[in-house]
Structures are given as C-alpha cells and as structure tokens.
Design a protein around this motif. Structure first.
Motif, short mmCIF file in Angstrom:
data_model
loop_
_atom_site.label_atom_id
_atom_site.label_comp_id
_atom_site.label_asym_id
_atom_site.label_seq_id
_atom_site.Cartn_x
_atom_site.Cartn_y
_atom_site.Cartn_z
N VAL A 75 -24.92 -100.84 -111.27
CA VAL A 75 -24.18 -99.56 -111.41
C VAL A 75 -24.86 -98.40 -110.89
O VAL A 75 -24.07 -97.62 -110.09
N HIS A 76 -26.10 -98.22 -110.83
CA HIS A 76 -26.97 -97.36 -110.28
C HIS A 76 -26.75 -97.36 -108.54
O HIS A 76 -26.37 -96.29 -107.96
N HIS A 77 -26.95 -98.52 -108.30
CA HIS A 77 -26.79 -98.80 -106.87
C HIS A 77 -25.55 -98.47 -106.34
O HIS A 77 -25.56 -97.81 -105.24
N ARG A 78 -24.37 -98.83 -106.98
CA ARG A 78 -22.99 -98.74 -106.45
C ARG A 78 -22.65 -97.01 -106.35
O ARG A 78 -21.96 -96.52 -105.71
N TRP A 79 -23.01 -96.40 -107.44
CA TRP A 79 -22.49 -95.15 -107.55
C TRP A 79 -23.33 -93.77 -107.53
O TRP A 79 -22.98 -92.92 -107.90
N ALA A 80 -24.70 -94.04 -107.38
CA ALA A 80 -25.61 -93.07 -107.49
C ALA A 80 -25.41 -92.03 -106.27
O ALA A 80 -25.47 -90.83 -106.52
N ALA A 81 -25.03 -92.44 -105.15
CA ALA A 81 -24.59 -91.32 -104.05
C ALA A 81 -23.22 -90.78 -104.35
O ALA A 81 -23.22 -89.43 -104.11
N LEU A 82 -22.41 -91.29 -105.06
CA LEU A 82 -21.18 -90.60 -105.58
C LEU A 82 -21.55 -89.40 -106.47
O LEU A 82 -21.05 -88.22 -106.17
N VAL A 83 -22.18 -89.79 -107.55
CA VAL A 83 -22.55 -88.78 -108.33
C VAL A 83 -23.56 -87.85 -107.92
O VAL A 83 -23.13 -86.51 -108.13
N ASN A 84 -24.24 -88.13 -106.98
CA ASN A 84 -25.12 -87.17 -106.33
C ASN A 84 -24.66 -86.16 -105.48
O ASN A 84 -24.74 -84.93 -105.42
N GLY A 85 -23.32 -86.80 -104.89
CA GLY A 85 -22.73 -85.85 -103.86
C GLY A 85 -21.85 -84.91 -104.75
O GLY A 85 -21.72 -83.58 -104.24
N VAL A 86 -21.21 -85.22 -105.95
CA VAL A 86 -20.52 -84.42 -106.79
C VAL A 86 -21.39 -83.19 -107.01
O VAL A 86 -20.92 -82.21 -107.17
N ALA A 87 -22.56 -83.64 -107.80
CA ALA A 87 -23.62 -82.71 -108.31
C ALA A 87 -23.96 -81.76 -107.09
O ALA A 87 -24.12 -80.54 -107.42
N ARG A 88 -24.40 -82.13 -106.28
CA ARG A 88 -24.64 -81.16 -105.16
C ARG A 88 -23.68 -80.29 -104.54
O ARG A 88 -24.00 -79.22 -104.39
N ARG A 89 -22.44 -80.86 -104.40
CA ARG A 89 -21.47 -79.74 -103.87
C ARG A 89 -21.26 -78.84 -104.95
O ARG A 89 -21.00 -77.59 -104.74
N SER A 90 -21.56 -79.03 -106.27
CA SER A 90 -21.26 -78.19 -107.32
C SER A 90 -22.38 -77.23 -107.58
O SER A 90 -22.46 -76.03 -107.96
N ARG A 105 -19.80 -84.00 -114.38
CA ARG A 105 -19.12 -82.75 -114.64
C ARG A 105 -19.65 -81.86 -115.77
O ARG A 105 -20.06 -80.74 -115.68
N ARG A 106 -19.97 -82.80 -116.79
CA ARG A 106 -20.52 -82.07 -118.10
C ARG A 106 -22.00 -81.90 -117.88
O ARG A 106 -22.67 -80.84 -118.18
N LYS A 107 -22.78 -82.72 -117.07
CA LYS A 107 -24.17 -82.50 -116.65
C LYS A 107 -24.49 -81.27 -115.64
O LYS A 107 -25.37 -80.50 -115.77
N VAL A 108 -23.53 -81.33 -114.89
CA VAL A 108 -23.42 -80.20 -113.70
C VAL A 108 -23.30 -78.72 -114.52
O VAL A 108 -23.84 -77.72 -114.39
N ALA A 109 -22.22 -78.91 -115.61
CA ALA A 109 -21.96 -77.49 -116.48
C ALA A 109 -23.31 -77.38 -117.25
O ALA A 109 -23.82 -76.15 -117.21
N ASP A 110 -23.95 -78.30 -117.86
CA ASP A 110 -25.23 -78.10 -118.53
C ASP A 110 -26.32 -77.31 -117.44
O ASP A 110 -27.07 -76.60 -118.00
N ALA A 111 -26.29 -77.88 -116.22
CA ALA A 111 -27.44 -77.34 -115.36
C ALA A 111 -27.19 -75.86 -114.98
O ALA A 111 -28.01 -74.96 -114.86
N LEU A 112 -25.73 -75.55 -115.05
CA LEU A 112 -25.49 -74.12 -114.61
C LEU A 112 -25.70 -73.24 -115.75
O LEU A 112 -26.32 -72.35 -115.50
#
Length: 220
Positions: A42-57, A98-105
C-alpha cells in the motif's frame, strides 16, 4: 543489511514476487486483516500520490513528507474502519491526507502563536521564566530536529511522536532495519551534541554518550 548503504527516500524499493501483482481487493482484505506485507505494498503504490496532495496543499516538501508518514500510520492504526463498500483504498487514503493536511496547517498557527506567547512572556515577566522551560525545551527540540539530515529526522520523529518501534519504522519506510538503527543512533548523537553545545549541532562531530534528557523516547 548494510547500515551505511545510501537511502533514497522518494523511491521505495521495487516490489518483487507475488506482492507486485496483488489487485486492490486482495490488498485491501490483507491490509484490514493486519498483514504487514500489505502495508508495504500500500505504501509503495500510493505514497507518491499522498505526498503530491500534501505538497500541493502545504507548499513545503518537508511538511509534506511528515504528513505522508502520518497518513500511513493513521491508516494502519485505523485500518479496521476501512470498508471497500464505501470507496477505494486510494480514495480512503486521500481522505486521511486531507485531514492530516488540515491538522498541519492548524499546527502552523499554533506554533506561531506559541512562539509569540513565549516571546511576550519573556519580555514582560522574566521572573516567571522557569514556567516557560517546558515550552522552550519543546521549541529547542523541534529546532534541532529540523536541522538533522532528513533520514535521521524522519526516524526520530516516527519514534518520538508516533511511538513506533524500529522494526515498525523499517516496515513503514521500506528501509533495512540496520539503516533505521543507524539513523536513530546518529540523530540522537547529533541532538545530544546540539544541546551540550548550546544549540550548535555543527560545532563538533558526533561523539559517544547518552541521549538528550528532554523526555523524548528513542526508537527501539
């Protein structure tokens, strides 16, 4: 395992064998059941996707990296709450992102307020400086962690703040356990030297000694 082997964080090791061919339904079933091999896939397949969303936000590569780790930790711990009937595994991960991004902000705002409050308190109430020791220690630890090389910072954050053991960190990052141990040891030595030299981690090379007595628990 060779601890000194270079580590490339953004490129997880390629999957081999049957794990590389798991379809999402099979993967989701194993993940919910607590199969750590499925966590790796799971981490291998979707880490880049998750990181991309977080980085843009967030607009910050380091924060995005931290959020990415938090997402997979939260997903693993809350895996029993995932149901394929409510959407894909990737979609569920993006919801957590999205929830973790909101927490980070929100954390950004809290940190700024904390620094302002500490500064104001020091300026007008120096007689109560002892009451600020805990706040300032936290700020110092965060500052010194931010100065560590990225692999060392990642390992120590996962150990200090997410209470993960070294084997769990190895599974989550895809790094050999020996590499994780090496990063933890070197990071703790650099923190110790920074505290002993008054916050200048680069004043002298890492040496032998005890971990900093700041209440943080080193990775196991």
């Amino acid at each position: 395992m060779i601890a000194s082997q270079p580590v490339t964080e953004s490129r997880p090791a390629p999957l081999t064998g049957r794990a590389a061919d798991w379809d999402e339904e099979e993967l989701a079933t194993g993940f919910v059941a607590g199969d750590e091999a499925c966590l790796t896939v799971v981490h291998h397949r979707w880490a880049a996707l998750v990181n991309g969303v977080a980085r843009r936000s967030l607009g910050d590569a380091r924060e995005a990296e931290d959020v990415t780790q938090q997402v997979f930790i939260a997903a693993w711990r809350g895996r029993a709450g995932y149901s394929p009937s409510r959407g894909t595994l990737a979609g569920w991960l993006i919801g957590i992102t999205r929830r973790k991004v909101a927490d980070a902000l929100s954390a950004r705002t809290r940190r700024a307020a904390l620094v302002d409050a500490a500064g104001a308190a020091l300026a007008v109430r120096t007689e109560e400086s002892s009451s600020l020791d805990g706040v300032l220690d936290q700020l110092l630890v965060e500052h010194e962690l931010a100065r560590l090389p990225s692999p060392q910072r990642k390992v120590l954050r996962l150990a200090f703040y997410d209470d993960l053991t070294q084997p769990q960190i190895a599974v989550l990052t895809g790094w050999p356990l020996g590499t994780v141990k090496s990063h933890a040891r070197r990071g703790l030595l650099r923190l110790r030297d920074a505290f002993e030299s008054g916050g200048d981690a680069d004043a002298s090379p890492p040496g032998k000694g005890q971990a900093p007595s700041n209440g943080a628990r080193p990775a196991r």
